[in-house]
Design an enzyme around this catalytic site. Structure first.
Site, PDB file in Angstrom:
ATOM      1  N   ASP A  65       0.872  -1.177   0.000  1.00 29.07           N
ATOM      2  CA  ASP A  65       0.000   0.000   0.000  1.00 29.07           C
ATOM      3  C   ASP A  65       0.904   1.220   0.000  1.00 29.07           C
ATOM      4  OD1 ASP A  65      -1.681   2.127   0.563  1.00 29.07           O
ATOM      5  OD2 ASP A  65      -2.792   1.094   2.138  1.00 29.07           O
ATOM      6  N   TYR A 157      -8.091  15.059  -8.417  1.00 27.98           N
ATOM      7  CA  TYR A 157      -7.166  14.336  -9.296  1.00 27.98           C
ATOM      8  C   TYR A 157      -6.177  15.298  -9.946  1.00 27.98           C
ATOM      9  CZ  TYR A 157      -5.612  11.174 -13.019  1.00 27.98           C
ATOM     10  OH  TYR A 157      -4.847  10.407 -13.862  1.00 27.98           O
TER      11      TYR A 157
END
Length: 331
Positions: A65, A157
């Site tokens: 992760d 984003y």
């Protein structure tokens, strides 16, 4: 496979390899064709099982992760211990989110930055130190043309990728004395699942917000990622690997659907003209007309009230944009 016997294996480390139709797995497959030993990382070994099975001698999968810095360090240290070093490090892990900026859930926006930006930084930090010690290596950070396009409704984003772009160029200069190349990749439209998997408001949240009237237009634009001109992940992967293998790797790599036109638009077309194109494609021009109509209609209704009628201060305070949003049912 003969190339594996002709020279020592190069070692590549790739993040974000969970999706079977994503750029991460396409990169791994392309690297295999170049005779590279690939460490593919993601959140699930099961999701990467078919990738591993496609080239079991050259692809090793590991759970990592990118938002957990200690885990990133442990995984990269393990790879270094196994094979001695990483020649090509590719930061591909990324997620998206879609929402009006002033209505966005900031916890979601922070998560986007945690994965896209801070995750990239963590991997660069852990892998870059090993490369600096060996005085060689290539780091590839996959960003997006969105870092320069500033399209509406994808602020989380866009800003995360703009941060990745800035990180990449700072890191490139810092690592240059140690013989390490750092590349920024700015794709446009590639046929991946990132848009479909992006977090976005529910239909009810859209309808209740300021932009409900153009929900369909906004969502339509997100489907451009699958337009006929969009590149398959394998095509952009080949271009990225070509750059990483170049004797003098480029500073930036571009590709994807309409990337030449979009790159020209971002670099050379005046801001007002770019805004005009985005304004109409995103539905904001349509919304402006609805807001204008609603505002004009309310002003006319207020002007027709009898002088001194106190109800005008109660009946007329509805927000103009809210009125336009409420018109979504007529859109």
């Amino acid at each position: 496979m003969s190339r594996l016997n002709e020279r020592p294996w190069k070692v590549a480390f790739v993040t974000g390899c969970d999706s079977t139709d994503g750029i991460g797995q396409a990169l791994c497959r392309e690297l295999v064709t170049r005779g590279v030993l690939v460490y593919a990382t993601g959140l699930s070994l099961e999701a990467m099982a078919s990738l591993r099975d496609s080239a079991p001698k050259q692809i090793r999968t590991m759970v990592m992760d990118v938002t957990r810095e200690h885990q990133v360090q442990e995984v990269i240290d393990k790879v270094i211990a196994e094979v001695g070093g990483i020649d090509i490090l590719i930061n591909n892990a990324g997620i998206g989110a879609l929402a009006p900026t002033i209505e966005a859930d900031l916890s979601i926006a922070r998560r986007v930055h945690e994965v896209n930006f801070w995750g990239t930084w963590a991997v660069c930090k852990a892998g870059g130190r090993h490369m600096a010690a060996r005085r060689r290596g290539v780091i590839v950070n996959i960003g997006s043309m969105a870092s320069r396009g500033h399209t509406p409704f994808t602020t989380a984003y866009n800003t995360s990728k703009a941060a990745v772009e800035s990180l990449t160029h700072s890191l490139r200069l810092e690592l240059m004395p140690y013989g390490i190349a750092v590349i920024y990749v700015a794709p446009t439209w590639c046929r991946t699942a990132i848009a479909a998997n992006s977090t976005m408001p529910s239909d009810a949240e859209w309808r209740a917000g300021l932009y409900g009237a153009i929900q369909e237009l906004v969502l339509r634009e997100t489907k451009a990622i699958n337009a006929p001109g969009a590149w398959p992940p394998s095509r952009i992967a080949a271009r990225i690997v070509d750059a990483a293998f170049h004797n003098r790797p480029p500073v930036e790599v571009y590709g994807g659907g309409q990337y030449l036109a979009l790159g020209f638009l971002a670099a050379w077309v005046p801001r007002w003209l770019r805004d005009w194109v985005i304004w109409h494609k995103s539905g904001l021009g349509h919304l402006a007309r609805l807001v204008s109509t609603a505002t004009t209609g309310r002003a006319t209704a207020t002007a027709s009230l009898p002088p001194g009628d106190d109800t005008c201060t109660i009946a007329a305070p509805a927000d103009a944009a809210g009125t336009a949003a409420a018109a979504a049912g007529n859109f």
